[in-house]
Design a protein around this motif. Structure first.
Motif, PDB file in Angstrom:
ATOM      1  N   TYR A  17       0.829  -1.203   0.000  1.00  0.00           N
ATOM      2  CA  TYR A  17       0.000   0.000   0.000  1.00  0.00           C
ATOM      3  C   TYR A  17       0.870   1.262   0.000  1.00  0.00           C
ATOM      4  O   TYR A  17       0.403   2.340   0.391  1.00  0.00           O
ATOM      5  N   GLY A  18       2.100   1.108  -0.446  1.00  0.00           N
ATOM      6  CA  GLY A  18       3.004   2.234  -0.536  1.00  0.00           C
ATOM      7  C   GLY A  18       3.637   2.572   0.801  1.00  0.00           C
ATOM      8  O   GLY A  18       3.392   1.925   1.827  1.00  0.00           O
ATOM      9  N   THR A  19       4.459   3.608   0.790  1.00  0.00           N
ATOM     10  CA  THR A  19       5.142   4.044   2.013  1.00  0.00           C
ATOM     11  C   THR A  19       4.697   5.428   2.464  1.00  0.00           C
ATOM     12  O   THR A  19       5.132   5.908   3.507  1.00  0.00           O
ATOM     13  N   GLU A  20       3.826   6.063   1.688  1.00  0.00           N
ATOM     14  CA  GLU A  20       3.327   7.385   2.060  1.00  0.00           C
ATOM     15  C   GLU A  20       2.076   7.238   2.933  1.00  0.00           C
ATOM     16  O   GLU A  20       1.293   6.305   2.764  1.00  0.00           O
ATOM     17  N   PRO A  21       1.857   8.163   3.859  1.00  0.00           N
ATOM     18  CA  PRO A  21       0.703   8.052   4.751  1.00  0.00           C
ATOM     19  C   PRO A  21      -0.608   8.291   4.015  1.00  0.00           C
ATOM     20  O   PRO A  21      -0.657   8.893   2.946  1.00  0.00           O
ATOM     21  N   ASN A  22      -1.669   7.823   4.622  1.00  0.00           N
ATOM     22  CA  ASN A  22      -3.015   8.033   4.106  1.00  0.00           C
ATOM     23  C   ASN A  22      -3.347   9.530   4.069  1.00  0.00           C
ATOM     24  O   ASN A  22      -3.067  10.264   5.008  1.00  0.00           O
ATOM     25  N   GLU A  23      -3.963   9.964   2.979  1.00  0.00           N
ATOM     26  CA  GLU A  23      -4.240  11.392   2.767  1.00  0.00           C
ATOM     27  C   GLU A  23      -5.178  11.967   3.826  1.00  0.00           C
ATOM     28  O   GLU A  23      -4.969  13.081   4.319  1.00  0.00           O
ATOM     29  N   ASN A 138     -20.584   1.292  -1.054  1.00  0.00           N
ATOM     30  CA  ASN A 138     -20.728   1.641  -2.469  1.00  0.00           C
ATOM     31  C   ASN A 138     -19.455   1.415  -3.278  1.00  0.00           C
ATOM     32  O   ASN A 138     -19.434   1.687  -4.485  1.00  0.00           O
ATOM     33  N   GLN A 139     -18.419   0.915  -2.609  1.00  0.00           N
ATOM     34  CA  GLN A 139     -17.185   0.577  -3.318  1.00  0.00           C
ATOM     35  C   GLN A 139     -17.303  -0.748  -4.071  1.00  0.00           C
ATOM     36  O   GLN A 139     -16.518  -1.023  -4.991  1.00  0.00           O
ATOM     37  N   ILE A 140     -18.291  -1.548  -3.717  1.00  0.00           N
ATOM     38  CA  ILE A 140     -18.485  -2.858  -4.359  1.00  0.00           C
ATOM     39  C   ILE A 140     -18.546  -2.694  -5.876  1.00  0.00           C
ATOM     40  O   ILE A 140     -19.273  -1.860  -6.415  1.00  0.00           O
ATOM     41  N   GLY A 141     -17.752  -3.511  -6.575  1.00  0.00           N
ATOM     42  CA  GLY A 141     -17.783  -3.551  -8.028  1.00  0.00           C
ATOM     43  C   GLY A 141     -16.924  -2.524  -8.732  1.00  0.00           C
ATOM     44  O   GLY A 141     -16.822  -2.544  -9.964  1.00  0.00           O
ATOM     45  N   ARG A 142     -16.272  -1.636  -7.990  1.00  0.00           N
ATOM     46  CA  ARG A 142     -15.468  -0.595  -8.634  1.00  0.00           C
ATOM     47  C   ARG A 142     -14.113  -1.117  -9.126  1.00  0.00           C
ATOM     48  O   ARG A 142     -13.552  -0.577 -10.078  1.00  0.00           O
ATOM     49  N   GLY A 143     -13.578  -2.112  -8.432  1.00  0.00           N
ATOM     50  CA  GLY A 143     -12.299  -2.679  -8.849  1.00  0.00           C
ATOM     51  C   GLY A 143     -11.095  -1.797  -8.554  1.00  0.00           C
ATOM     52  O   GLY A 143     -10.030  -1.976  -9.150  1.00  0.00           O
ATOM     53  N   THR A 144     -11.257  -0.843  -7.635  1.00  0.00           N
ATOM     54  CA  THR A 144     -10.145   0.054  -7.309  1.00  0.00           C
ATOM     55  C   THR A 144      -9.597  -0.169  -5.904  1.00  0.00           C
ATOM     56  O   THR A 144      -8.782   0.608  -5.417  1.00  0.00           O
ATOM     57  N   ILE A 174     -17.626  10.033   0.822  1.00  0.00           N
ATOM     58  CA  ILE A 174     -17.228  10.832  -0.336  1.00  0.00           C
ATOM     59  C   ILE A 174     -16.603   9.929  -1.400  1.00  0.00           C
ATOM     60  O   ILE A 174     -16.232   8.786  -1.115  1.00  0.00           O
ATOM     61  N   GLU A 175     -16.503  10.463  -2.599  1.00  0.00           N
ATOM     62  CA  GLU A 175     -15.713   9.815  -3.635  1.00  0.00           C
ATOM     63  C   GLU A 175     -14.406  10.587  -3.776  1.00  0.00           C
ATOM     64  O   GLU A 175     -14.413  11.826  -3.822  1.00  0.00           O
ATOM     65  N   ARG A 176     -13.296   9.864  -3.806  1.00  0.00           N
ATOM     66  CA  ARG A 176     -12.005  10.517  -3.991  1.00  0.00           C
ATOM     67  C   ARG A 176     -11.041   9.567  -4.678  1.00  0.00           C
ATOM     68  O   ARG A 176     -11.206   8.342  -4.632  1.00  0.00           O
ATOM     69  N   GLU A 177     -10.031  10.141  -5.300  1.00  0.00           N
ATOM     70  CA  GLU A 177      -8.960   9.354  -5.892  1.00  0.00           C
ATOM     71  C   GLU A 177      -8.058   8.838  -4.779  1.00  0.00           C
ATOM     72  O   GLU A 177      -7.562   9.624  -3.964  1.00  0.00           O
ATOM     73  N   ALA A 188     -12.618   6.075  -5.723  1.00  0.00           N
ATOM     74  CA  ALA A 188     -13.176   5.169  -4.721  1.00  0.00           C
ATOM     75  C   ALA A 188     -14.239   5.877  -3.895  1.00  0.00           C
ATOM     76  O   ALA A 188     -14.247   7.103  -3.772  1.00  0.00           O
ATOM     77  N   SER A 189     -15.128   5.101  -3.326  1.00  0.00           N
ATOM     78  CA  SER A 189     -16.106   5.592  -2.373  1.00  0.00           C
ATOM     79  C   SER A 189     -15.626   5.225  -0.972  1.00  0.00           C
ATOM     80  O   SER A 189     -15.420   4.043  -0.670  1.00  0.00           O
ATOM     81  N   VAL A 190     -15.431   6.238  -0.124  1.00  0.00           N
ATOM     82  CA  VAL A 190     -14.867   6.001   1.200  1.00  0.00           C
ATOM     83  C   VAL A 190     -15.706   6.666   2.282  1.00  0.00           C
ATOM     84  O   VAL A 190     -16.406   7.661   2.043  1.00  0.00           O
ATOM     85  N   ILE A 191     -15.595   6.106   3.471  1.00  0.00           N
ATOM     86  CA  ILE A 191     -16.153   6.710   4.676  1.00  0.00           C
ATOM     87  C   ILE A 191     -15.002   7.355   5.432  1.00  0.00           C
ATOM     88  O   ILE A 191     -13.964   6.725   5.648  1.00  0.00           O
ATOM     89  N   GLN A 192     -15.190   8.612   5.846  1.00  0.00           N
ATOM     90  CA  GLN A 192     -14.200   9.306   6.660  1.00  0.00           C
ATOM     91  C   GLN A 192     -14.867   9.708   7.962  1.00  0.00           C
ATOM     92  O   GLN A 192     -15.973  10.270   7.976  1.00  0.00           O
ATOM     93  N   TYR A 193     -14.170   9.415   9.074  1.00  0.00           N
ATOM     94  CA  TYR A 193     -14.778   9.621  10.398  1.00  0.00           C
ATOM     95  C   TYR A 193     -13.727  10.097  11.388  1.00  0.00           C
ATOM     96  O   TYR A 193     -12.608   9.592  11.419  1.00  0.00           O
TER      97      TYR A 193
END
Length: 199
Positions: A17-23, A138-144, A174-177, A188-193
């Motif tokens: 998942y890379g070495t950079e932190p989550n945005e 809602n991420q189901i089926g996106r393949g990302t 939200i949807e974000r890259e 992708a569709s993500v939950i942020q909390y």
């Protein structure tokens, strides 16, 4: 889709998942106080980042292979983290022990979440915060990226029902890259909390 064999996934020299932190974590880092607990930390990208910001970080994951890479990554960044190999299905953090808890793409069975999430709330010190980002239903089926089982994916209602004892600071879908290694790439569709324990 079966759950990955995490030791196998993390066994490659490349960081999955890379070495950079989550945005989202970077955006919310101003809220973080230590000590920090990071669950499902994997190969250490977020733990190393927070340690580089001066925090004492305890990284928990079920994969010893992943955590060994986490220690290596922290060392490469000139910092130290503590690690603990533990299955989150029976993990019990100490109460009132952490200023912040981080959960980044920790996709857990509903039965595990309903046991663990209240324990995470209790593990925060008064005024402590929890930061979470996860793929939404809602991420189901996106393949990302993310699991193919809706039970493992999040929704705002799941957050509200399962994080008992925290006040909501931020909660949205939200949807974000997302560009985090080869397994999390694309729109992708993500939950942020962000949740806070009362003083």
């Amino acid at each position: 889709m079966p759950s990955p064999d995490w030791n196998a996934r993390f066994s490659d020299s490349e960081y999955a998942y890379g070495t950079e932190p989550n945005e989202f974590l970077v955006q919310q880092a101003f809220r973080v106080s230590g000590p920090v607990l990071s669950i499902a930390e994997g190969e250490g990208r977020n733990a190393a980042y927070l340690a580089s910001n001066g925090h004492c970080v305890h990284a928990v994951d079920g994969s010893a292979v992943g955590l060994a890479k986490a220690v290596k990554l922290a060392d490469q960044n000139g910092v130290q983290i503590s690690t603990e190999v533990s299955d989150l299905s029976d993990y019990e953090p100490a109460e009132n022990a952490f200023g912040s808890i981080i959960s980044i793409y920790a996709h857990l069975d509903g039965s595990i979440r309903r046991r663990l999430y209240p324990l995470l709330a209790k593990a925060l010190k008064p005024g402590g915060i929890l930061i979470l980002e996860a793929y939404s239903e809602n991420q189901i089926g996106r393949g990302t990226g993310g699991p193919g089982d809706v039970d493992l994916l999040m929704s705002c209602s799941k957050i509200e029902n399962e994080f008992v004892g925290l006040e909501t600071v931020c909660l949205h879908e939200i949807e974000r890259e997302v560009h985090e290694g080869k397994f999390h790439t694309g729109m992708a569709s993500v939950i942020q909390y962000v949740g806070r324990k009362a003083e």
